[in-house]
Design a protein around this motif. Structure first.
Motif, PDB file in Angstrom:
ATOM      1  N   ILE A 139       0.863  -1.180   0.000  1.00 46.16           N
ATOM      2  CA  ILE A 139       0.000   0.000   0.000  1.00 46.16           C
ATOM      3  C   ILE A 139       0.896   1.225   0.000  1.00 46.16           C
ATOM      4  O   ILE A 139       1.712   1.412   0.907  1.00 46.16           O
ATOM      5  N   LEU A 140       0.751   2.031  -1.036  1.00 45.92           N
ATOM      6  CA  LEU A 140       1.506   3.280  -1.174  1.00 45.92           C
ATOM      7  C   LEU A 140       0.575   4.390  -0.719  1.00 45.92           C
ATOM      8  O   LEU A 140      -0.387   4.743  -1.415  1.00 45.92           O
ATOM      9  N   ASN A 141       0.835   4.948   0.451  1.00 42.60           N
ATOM     10  CA  ASN A 141      -0.124   5.809   1.128  1.00 42.60           C
ATOM     11  C   ASN A 141       0.192   7.293   0.969  1.00 42.60           C
ATOM     12  O   ASN A 141       1.218   7.773   1.450  1.00 42.60           O
ATOM     13  N   PHE A 142      -0.723   8.019   0.317  1.00 43.70           N
ATOM     14  CA  PHE A 142      -0.624   9.470   0.204  1.00 43.70           C
ATOM     15  C   PHE A 142      -1.732  10.162   1.002  1.00 43.70           C
ATOM     16  O   PHE A 142      -1.899  11.371   0.893  1.00 43.70           O
ATOM     17  N   ALA A 143      -2.499   9.398   1.761  1.00 46.39           N
ATOM     18  CA  ALA A 143      -3.605   9.957   2.547  1.00 46.39           C
ATOM     19  C   ALA A 143      -3.073  10.509   3.863  1.00 46.39           C
ATOM     20  O   ALA A 143      -3.242   9.924   4.922  1.00 46.39           O
ATOM     21  N   GLY A 144      -2.389  11.645   3.763  1.00 44.33           N
ATOM     22  CA  GLY A 144      -1.804  12.264   4.945  1.00 44.33           C
ATOM     23  C   GLY A 144      -2.307  13.681   5.128  1.00 44.33           C
ATOM     24  O   GLY A 144      -3.501  13.938   5.081  1.00 44.33           O
ATOM     25  N   GLY A 156       0.772  -8.747   6.668  1.00 46.54           N
ATOM     26  CA  GLY A 156       1.965  -9.054   5.898  1.00 46.54           C
ATOM     27  C   GLY A 156       2.092  -8.260   4.618  1.00 46.54           C
ATOM     28  O   GLY A 156       2.831  -8.630   3.703  1.00 46.54           O
ATOM     29  N   CYS A 157       1.378  -7.135   4.533  1.00 44.99           N
ATOM     30  CA  CYS A 157       1.438  -6.250   3.364  1.00 44.99           C
ATOM     31  C   CYS A 157       2.486  -5.176   3.630  1.00 44.99           C
ATOM     32  O   CYS A 157       2.585  -4.650   4.744  1.00 44.99           O
ATOM     33  N   CYS A 158       3.281  -4.832   2.652  1.00 42.00           N
ATOM     34  CA  CYS A 158       4.262  -3.755   2.826  1.00 42.00           C
ATOM     35  C   CYS A 158       3.565  -2.397   2.759  1.00 42.00           C
ATOM     36  O   CYS A 158       2.485  -2.259   2.184  1.00 42.00           O
ATOM     37  N   TYR A 159       4.218  -1.397   3.342  1.00 36.40           N
ATOM     38  CA  TYR A 159       3.640  -0.053   3.443  1.00 36.40           C
ATOM     39  C   TYR A 159       4.705   0.975   3.104  1.00 36.40           C
ATOM     40  O   TYR A 159       5.843   0.889   3.571  1.00 36.40           O
ATOM     41  N   VAL A 160       4.337   1.978   2.291  1.00 37.48           N
ATOM     42  CA  VAL A 160       5.251   3.061   1.909  1.00 37.48           C
ATOM     43  C   VAL A 160       4.503   4.382   1.995  1.00 37.48           C
ATOM     44  O   VAL A 160       3.352   4.488   1.553  1.00 37.48           O
ATOM     45  N   ASP A 161       5.141   5.418   2.560  1.00 41.89           N
ATOM     46  CA  ASP A 161       4.544   6.752   2.535  1.00 41.89           C
ATOM     47  C   ASP A 161       5.619   7.807   2.332  1.00 41.89           C
ATOM     48  O   ASP A 161       6.815   7.493   2.226  1.00 41.89           O
ATOM     49  N   ILE A 162       5.192   9.075   2.275  1.00 33.23           N
ATOM     50  CA  ILE A 162       6.124  10.186   2.016  1.00 33.23           C
ATOM     51  C   ILE A 162       6.129  11.176   3.180  1.00 33.23           C
ATOM     52  O   ILE A 162       6.516  12.325   3.008  1.00 33.23           O
ATOM     53  N   THR A 163       5.712  10.732   4.356  1.00 34.58           N
ATOM     54  CA  THR A 163       5.653  11.652   5.488  1.00 34.58           C
ATOM     55  C   THR A 163       7.018  12.236   5.825  1.00 34.58           C
ATOM     56  O   THR A 163       8.051  11.603   5.607  1.00 34.58           O
ATOM     57  N   ASP A 173      10.303  18.451 -10.102  1.00 33.30           N
ATOM     58  CA  ASP A 173      10.156  19.116  -8.811  1.00 33.30           C
ATOM     59  C   ASP A 173      10.369  18.138  -7.665  1.00 33.30           C
ATOM     60  O   ASP A 173       9.710  17.102  -7.583  1.00 33.30           O
ATOM     61  N   PRO A 174      11.295  18.457  -6.749  1.00 33.73           N
ATOM     62  CA  PRO A 174      11.638  17.490  -5.699  1.00 33.73           C
ATOM     63  C   PRO A 174      10.511  17.198  -4.728  1.00 33.73           C
ATOM     64  O   PRO A 174      10.341  16.064  -4.281  1.00 33.73           O
ATOM     65  N   GLY A 175       9.704  18.203  -4.391  1.00 38.08           N
ATOM     66  CA  GLY A 175       8.684  18.014  -3.386  1.00 38.08           C
ATOM     67  C   GLY A 175       7.475  17.229  -3.849  1.00 38.08           C
ATOM     68  O   GLY A 175       6.755  16.655  -3.030  1.00 38.08           O
ATOM     69  N   TYR A 176       7.268  17.133  -5.180  1.00 36.73           N
ATOM     70  CA  TYR A 176       6.034  16.523  -5.668  1.00 36.73           C
ATOM     71  C   TYR A 176       6.270  15.540  -6.811  1.00 36.73           C
ATOM     72  O   TYR A 176       6.106  14.330  -6.635  1.00 36.73           O
ATOM     73  N   LYS A 177       6.687  16.013  -7.963  1.00 36.47           N
ATOM     74  CA  LYS A 177       6.866  15.097  -9.091  1.00 36.47           C
ATOM     75  C   LYS A 177       7.960  14.072  -8.799  1.00 36.47           C
ATOM     76  O   LYS A 177       7.773  12.863  -8.977  1.00 36.47           O
ATOM     77  N   CYS A 178       9.116  14.533  -8.314  1.00 35.96           N
ATOM     78  CA  CYS A 178      10.206  13.602  -8.011  1.00 35.96           C
ATOM     79  C   CYS A 178       9.895  12.798  -6.745  1.00 35.96           C
ATOM     80  O   CYS A 178      10.293  11.636  -6.631  1.00 35.96           O
ATOM     81  N   THR A 179       9.162  13.401  -5.815  1.00 39.35           N
ATOM     82  CA  THR A 179       8.731  12.645  -4.636  1.00 39.35           C
ATOM     83  C   THR A 179       7.817  11.492  -5.039  1.00 39.35           C
ATOM     84  O   THR A 179       7.938  10.369  -4.517  1.00 39.35           O
ATOM     85  N   ALA A 180       6.896  11.742  -5.974  1.00 35.45           N
ATOM     86  CA  ALA A 180       6.029  10.662  -6.466  1.00 35.45           C
ATOM     87  C   ALA A 180       6.862   9.550  -7.088  1.00 35.45           C
ATOM     88  O   ALA A 180       6.613   8.361  -6.851  1.00 35.45           O
ATOM     89  N   LEU A 181       7.860   9.938  -7.885  1.00 37.73           N
ATOM     90  CA  LEU A 181       8.757   8.950  -8.498  1.00 37.73           C
ATOM     91  C   LEU A 181       9.469   8.118  -7.423  1.00 37.73           C
ATOM     92  O   LEU A 181       9.494   6.881  -7.486  1.00 37.73           O
ATOM     93  N   MET A 182      10.055   8.796  -6.434  1.00 41.49           N
ATOM     94  CA  MET A 182      10.802   8.088  -5.394  1.00 41.49           C
ATOM     95  C   MET A 182       9.903   7.152  -4.595  1.00 41.49           C
ATOM     96  O   MET A 182      10.289   6.029  -4.249  1.00 41.49           O
ATOM     97  N   ALA A 183       8.686   7.605  -4.310  1.00 40.79           N
ATOM     98  CA  ALA A 183       7.768   6.776  -3.532  1.00 40.79           C
ATOM     99  C   ALA A 183       7.319   5.558  -4.324  1.00 40.79           C
ATOM    100  O   ALA A 183       7.263   4.442  -3.789  1.00 40.79           O
ATOM    101  N   VAL A 184       6.993   5.753  -5.595  1.00 38.41           N
ATOM    102  CA  VAL A 184       6.565   4.627  -6.429  1.00 38.41           C
ATOM    103  C   VAL A 184       7.689   3.609  -6.569  1.00 38.41           C
ATOM    104  O   VAL A 184       7.481   2.394  -6.431  1.00 38.41           O
TER     105      VAL A 184
END
Length: 446
Positions: A83-88, A106-113, A356-367
């Motif tokens: 689950i890639l979580n952007f609901a913050g 047993g599901c992995c979890y990723v966020d950008i907090t 953009d590091p805060g958004y476009k590149c952040t989305a890339l890094m999170a994915v």
């Protein structure tokens, strides 16, 4: 049906960018096709977002889920590898049930907090369960704090490879960045300033994110964790406090602890944002302090929210997203002398084509962090609440390079005194300029 990745909070600003990135990857023809779904509370909004994606995404499933309903989250966790979580915005009052659902199933979890108190609480509550179920829980997988966390990992790894030792000191410097600001980021910051005082110690303690039994270190006393402008002797330039440094330095220290102090048991770690000199450093620090004070006080906060700042769900323009960039340079000094001199290793993490590091590149890094877990699970940490470096390590470095970012260790130089690392003409110069308009805010350093 089992999904590789479920994007939760897909209707948010960065969540939409993550969906766009996944669709574009499929459009280019992935070597390993990814099965993914979009999840959120409002199916109509999800349908609208999907309609804006490339044609290849027309069959992507939509999942209705409320982050406040643990049973709905658990059902999603049973269907997903990650689950890639952007609901913050903020994560502190929304994301713990998502972590619980993942850790329980047993599901992995990723966020950008970038919320250190939330990450600390997550580890305290769910690390043991995640280890039991082999669920890998990863926070800070965006601009907070992948660039500095992964750069420190690369430096320490190369120091071991070249000189067979850990680092006594590592310093990161944000050399240049152009970054937009969204409403979600601002509202997360406001939440931490005004309503999250019970977790304030996690911000004050330089080792607030270390696991139980951590060795801590000397950072309080040697400039590694100060908010004041200072001379960075390893990068040979003046730096001031970076807006990212509070969560990022704690993430790097947690990485070192989780990896058995591979970076160095007495490591001093610090980071900052490069400035031309002490005067600009003090001016920038003062300006940053005034912004924080304005957001902390109700009258000025209300005025800024009413007329200046973007609202939640709003963010930078497409032009800003495409043209944004960053470069982080990190230098490590070895624990021991070699031939009477200090060995040093330097690494860089650059946005490359990431935008953009805060958004476009952040989305890339999170994915790409999520895809490490979904497609290369055996190459990642077994389970528990980890950092990007301790959980993903070289696997993430390789994926980010393949995705268009630039991560590299600088060529080997002779063992030397750190003050000869740069020639005088190599020192970066910058101009700072900002622009703002109605309900928009953008910062630029170039």
């Amino acid at each position: 049906m089992t999904f590789d990745v479920v994007v939760l909070g897909a209707t948010g600003f960065t969540g939409r960018l993550a969906c766009e990135y996944l669709a574009q990857r499929a459009q280019k023809g992935d070597v390993k096709p990814v099965s993914w779904a979009m999840a959120g509370r409002d199916l109509q909004k999800l349908e609208g977002i999907k309609g804006e994606l490339p044609e290849v995404a027309k069959e992507v499933p939509l999942l209705k889920v409320d982050v406040k309903k643990i049973e709905e989250l658990k059902e999603i966790a049973k269907k997903a590898k990650v689950i890639l979580n952007f609901a913050g915005s903020p994560y502190a009052d929304k994301a713990l049930p998502v972590v619980e659902a993942c850790a329980s199933n047993g599901c992995c979890y990723v966020d950008i907090t970038g919320e250190a108190p939330f990450a600390k609480t997550s580890a305290e509550l769910y690390d043991a369960k995640a280890k039991e179920t082999k669920s890998l829980i990863l926070h800070m997988c965006g601009f907070d704090s992948i660039p500095c966390d992964i750069a420190a990992f690369m430096v320490a790894k190369e120091m071991r490879k070249r000189y067979g030792m850990g680092c006594s000191k590592i310093r990161a410097a944000v050399l240049k960045t152009s970054v937009g600001v969204s409403g979600g980021t601002i509202y997360s910051g406001i939440h931490m300033l005004t309503t999250d005082q019970e977790n304030a110690e996690a911000w004050k303690d330089p080792y607030g994110m270390e696991p139980p039994g951590g060795l801590r270190g000397p950072d309080r006393c040697d400039g590694g964790d100060t908010n004041l402008p200072r001379w960075d002797e390893l990068n040979e330039r003046w730096v001031m406090m970076s807006p990212l440094s509070n969560p990022s330095v704690r993430t790097v220290r947690r990485s070192n602890a989780l990896m058995g102090y591979e970076y160095g048991q007495g490591l001093s770690y610090g980071e900052g944002m490069a400035v031309p000199g002490p005067v600009s450093g003090w001016l920038g620090t003062t300006a940053m302090g005034m912004v924080v004070l304005s957001l902390a006080l109700f009258p000025t906060r209300w005025a800024l929210q009413r007329w200046v700042l973007p609202a939640p769900g709003q963010g930078p323009s497409r032009k800003t997203l495409e043209e944004g960039y960053f470069t982080v340079r990190t230098v490590g000094r070895g624990e021991k002398e070699v031939d009477g001199k200090n060995p040093t290793v330097a690494a860089q993490v650059q946005s490359g084509s990431g935008g953009d590091p805060g958004y476009k590149c952040t989305a890339l890094m999170a994915v790409e962090s999520a895809l490490c877990c979904a497609l290369q699970r055996s190459a990642c940490a077994e389970g528990g609440v980890h950092t990007p470096a301790s959980g993903l390590g070289q696997t993430l470095v390789d994926r980010l390079n393949d995705a268009g970012m630039k991560l590299f260790v600088e060529p080997r130089t002779e063992v030397q005194d750190v003050h000869s690392l740069f020639s005088p003409h190599a020192v970066w110069t910058h101009r700072g300029r900002g622009s703002y308009g109605s309900r928009k805010l953008m910062l630029r350093y170039a």
